[in-house]
Design a protein around this motif. Structure first.
Motif, mmCIF file in Angstrom:
data_model
loop_
_atom_site.group_PDB
_atom_site.id
_atom_site.type_symbol
_atom_site.label_atom_id
_atom_site.label_comp_id
_atom_site.label_asym_id
_atom_site.label_seq_id
_atom_site.Cartn_x
_atom_site.Cartn_y
_atom_site.Cartn_z
ATOM 1 N N LEU A 217 88.652 74.229 83.238
ATOM 2 C CA LEU A 217 88.060 74.852 84.281
ATOM 3 C C LEU A 217 88.561 76.169 84.711
ATOM 4 O O LEU A 217 88.061 77.015 85.085
ATOM 5 N N CYS A 218 89.817 76.149 84.693
ATOM 6 C CA CYS A 218 90.964 77.455 85.043
ATOM 7 C C CYS A 218 90.404 78.423 84.201
ATOM 8 O O CYS A 218 90.267 79.675 84.668
ATOM 9 N N ILE A 219 90.036 78.274 82.991
ATOM 10 C CA ILE A 219 89.807 79.532 81.846
ATOM 11 C C ILE A 219 88.295 79.867 82.085
ATOM 12 O O ILE A 219 88.036 80.953 82.065
ATOM 13 N N ILE A 220 87.371 78.970 82.522
ATOM 14 C CA ILE A 220 86.030 79.428 82.950
ATOM 15 C C ILE A 220 85.953 79.924 84.212
ATOM 16 O O ILE A 220 85.466 81.137 84.346
ATOM 17 N N ASN A 221 86.788 79.595 85.251
ATOM 18 C CA ASN A 221 86.990 80.323 86.329
ATOM 19 C C ASN A 221 87.708 81.863 86.285
ATOM 20 O O ASN A 221 87.329 82.740 87.045
ATOM 21 N N LYS A 222 88.452 81.856 85.505
ATOM 22 C CA LYS A 222 88.989 83.245 85.264
ATOM 23 C C LYS A 222 88.215 84.220 84.454
ATOM 24 O O LYS A 222 88.302 85.514 84.824
ATOM 25 N N GLU A 223 87.343 83.667 83.686
ATOM 26 C CA GLU A 223 86.450 84.529 82.843
ATOM 27 C C GLU A 223 85.298 85.054 83.755
ATOM 28 O O GLU A 223 84.882 86.101 83.711
ATOM 29 N N PHE A 224 84.637 84.060 84.687
ATOM 30 C CA PHE A 224 83.573 84.363 85.504
ATOM 31 C C PHE A 224 84.299 85.092 86.678
ATOM 32 O O PHE A 224 84.118 84.362 87.638
ATOM 33 N N ILE A 225 84.519 86.483 86.563
ATOM 34 C CA ILE A 225 85.038 87.386 87.781
ATOM 35 C C ILE A 225 83.827 87.655 88.784
ATOM 36 O O ILE A 225 84.006 87.713 89.946
ATOM 37 N N GLY A 226 83.017 88.307 88.085
ATOM 38 C CA GLY A 226 82.014 88.960 89.216
ATOM 39 C C GLY A 226 80.922 89.771 88.211
ATOM 40 O O GLY A 226 80.963 89.690 86.811
#
Length: 658
Positions: A217-226
């Motif tokens: 989930l941290c990786i997904i959060n980091k990838e979907f920035i804006g």
């Protein structure tokens, strides 16, 4: 004799596996109904985009084939294990294995054929309801009539049925062929054996797989920035694999983790019926850990399908107001406006028309105060007169604003609101090219037309007298029609001014490329409604099948396992436990068993939705709109899931009372 035996067994199977038969009937019905819609001329003619519905359905059906094959194969395998003693007895009595194989395969094939035949009638009824919903979305009248294009959908359904049952029955045939009499007589016992492992490290393994899920989930959060920043496909794929590993790892180790936790708490261990319930639950997890983990994965996909479907629907609906607030908006040379008006008047009655201009500020512009990442391609500020802005607001039925002679206002896109709010001191005053100095009065995000955000993302509103000697940037024609516009009008407007933008295909159909300077509300609505319909229906279709498969497997497993647990409850009854208390244990056990596969997906899907909200909140009515969208999505799953749960619970109670 074999035919008679097959018939008797088929009747018995129908009774014992009614939930399974209903589930596959509903699944085939939905498959047939969507094939009907995908081949409906009425639906395809609603919009150019709807022509993609058929290809999307083909892709979705490929996924459905795999999932339904899993359900049918699991159930047939489960049936075979439950009836292994019966088949072993047949072999002892002299019936050949080939004959038993044929009988069992024929039983399941006949059940499938009955489900398929019923699905044609039920699916046709479903298709009428779904067609009515689609027509209602497009605000078109709909009459229930006998479809003339039934042949192709029926053929598709038969082909899908053949593919599913060919794979499943082939696997079943091989399974039975390899089985001996000894295996058949002991298969049910072997299936009941608990695969115990050392519990020493179970808790640590459980925590490790939980951390793997958090890392994913941290990786997904980091990838979907804006918006505008594309995530790495390889990292998202890696994160997805980690999530799958986490789901299976947690499921495999949860049973022993629970035992360790309960055994360490002596007060809790011997309180009420905790130890009995935990032992029952953990033994079930151990015997079907692979199945429960797979169901958790399906539920996660279900939650994501439903929430993303509703999220995209809300975004597209909101974008109509942002992208095409007026019936017709045109940016072009003012000399061409009469030609546009002529085209509109040929097809519609004009209620109101309005021409205005925007001006540019290339001196002390707000653009220059933005960082490189925040800037768009338009290097000049777009300026509009206060009276023109208020006129546009009146046409939309919205509030007007007022400005003093030394003030200006900013109409900002959601994306730039936070950025410009932080730069309020820098943009407190601006100087126009004619040396007029103005102070910022307020900043708001309400859109004024479809075109202002192109190349800038903000609009400067100034008093009328302050635009003297400013250079005209663009000329706008706004038209409000009495009738509702459609996508054909956009093609006609484009073709009238620029013939090169329109082409004719082999069938004689004329299609036009859309131009950024022409915005027709009807065209936006048709495109957005089509996209919403395709996404929503495809994802709902997947979610419904996933939910059906999950509920059916849990119900079948629980109801048929009660034969071996019935003895335990009878012992409890003889030991003095009241019937009310036994029912309470059944309720608790069934609830835990049905809740367990949805807990991890529920938490994970909500976190993923929070991550996606970072991207899409700019296109939603509010920052927290995604919560209601998410809850409305999973509520559909929970309603279907609840039906399976209640059927299972009352089925167990009835089984114990018999």
């Amino acid at each position: 004799m074999l035919v008679k035996l097959t018939y008797q067994n088929l009747k018995k199977t129908f009774k014992n596996y009614l939930i399974y038969i209903i589930s596959i009937t509903l699944a085939f019905s939905l498959m047939f109904s969507f094939n009907l819609i995908a081949n409906s001329k009425d639906v395809m003619e609603l919009s150019h985009v709807m022509e993609n519905f058929k290809s999307i359905m083909f892709f979705v059906n490929c996924i459905i084939l795999f999932v339904l094959s899993y359900l049918i194969n699991y159930t047939i395998k489960f049936m075979f294990h439950k009836r292994s003693k019966e088949f072993g007895t047949y072999m002892i009595l002299g019936i050949e294995k080939k004959q038993i194989n044929k009988m069992f395969l024929l039983e399941n094939l006949l059940m499938g054929l009955i489900a398929l035949i019923l699905s044609f009638f039920i699916g046709y009824f479903f298709s009428q309801i779904l067609s009515f919903i689609i027509m209602n979305i497009f605000e078109r009248p709909y009459k229930v009539i006998l479809a003339s294009d039934l042949f192709i959908p029926i053929v598709y359904s038969i082909i899908y049925f053949i593919i599913i049952y060919f794979i499943v029955l082939f696997l079943t045939y091989r399974r039975i062929k390899k089985t001996t009499i000894h295996d058949l007589l002991n298969l049910e016992k072997k299936n009941e054996e608990k695969k115990y492992q050392k519990r020493k490290y179970a808790t640590w393994k459980f925590l490790l797989f939980l951390l793997i899920g958090i890392l994913a989930l941290c990786i997904i959060n980091k990838e979907f920035i804006g918006i505008g920043i594309e995530p790495s496909f390889s990292k998202i794929l890696f994160a997805s694999l980690l999530l799958i590993i986490s789901i299976y790892g947690i499921t495999f180790n949860l049973g022993d983790t629970l035992i360790n936790f309960v055994l360490k708490k002596n007060k809790r261990k011997y309180k009420k019926n905790h130890l009995f319930i935990v032992r029952q639950f953990t033994s079930k997890i151990k015997t079907m850990s692979w199945t429960l983990a797979t169901l958790s994965l399906l539920i996660l996909l279900t939650f994501l399908s439903l929430s993303i479907s509703n999220l995209m629907g809300a975004i597209l609906e909101h974008q109509i107001d942002l992208s095409a607030p007026m019936d017709i908006s045109i940016i072009d040379d003012e000399k061409k406006f009469p030609k546009y008006l002529e085209v509109v008047e040929e097809n519609y009655q004009i209620k109101e028309k309005f021409v205005y201009h925007s001006y540019k500020n290339d001196k002390d512009s707000i653009y220059k105060k933005l960082s490189e990442n925040e800037q768009s391609w338009n290097e000049d500020d777009t300026i509009i007169r206060l009276s023109d802005y208020n006129k546009l607001m009146q046409m939309r039925g919205k509030k007007t604003i007022s400005l003093a002679s030394n003030e200006y206002a900013l109409n900002v896109s959601n994306e730039l609101e936070q950025i410009l709010s932080e730069k309020k001191e820098e943009i407190r005053t601006i100087t126009l090219p004619n040396q007029e100095k103005l102070e910022l009065k307020n900043m708001f995000t309400e859109n004024y037309s479809s075109m202002y955000a192109l190349g800038s993302g903000y609009l400067v509103i100034v008093p009328d007298e302050k635009i003297e000697n400013l250079e005209i940037e663009d000329s706008y024609l706004i038209i409000d029609t009495i009738e509702e516009t459609d996508e054909e009008l956009e093609d006609k407007l484009i073709n009238a001014v620029n013939n090169k933008r329109c082409e004719q295909d082999e069938t004689g159909y004329t299609f036009c490329y859309s131009l950024a300077n022409i915005s027709v509300k009807g065209s936006y609505e048709a495109t957005n409604k089509s996209t919403t319909t395709i996404l929503s229906f495809a994802l709902f279709y997947l979610a419904f099948i996933f939910t059906t498969v999950t509920g059916a497997i849990l119900a079948i497993q629980t109801l048929n396992d009660q034969d071996k647990y019935k003895y335990r409850f009878q012992v409890l009854s003889k030991l003095g436990m009241e019937e009310k208390e036994i029912h309470k244990i059944i309720f608790t056990e069934t609830s835990i068993f049905f809740i367990f596969p949805i807990l991890y997906p529920l938490i994970t899907s909500f976190i993923i939705n929070c991550i996606l909200n970072k991207l899409f909140k700019l296109f939603l009515p509010s920052n927290h709109a995604f919560i209601s969208i998410y809850l409305s999505g999973i509520s559909i799953f929970l309603m279907i899931y609840l039906i399976y749960y209640l059927t299972t619970y009352f089925g167990i109670k009835k089984n114990l009372e018999d």
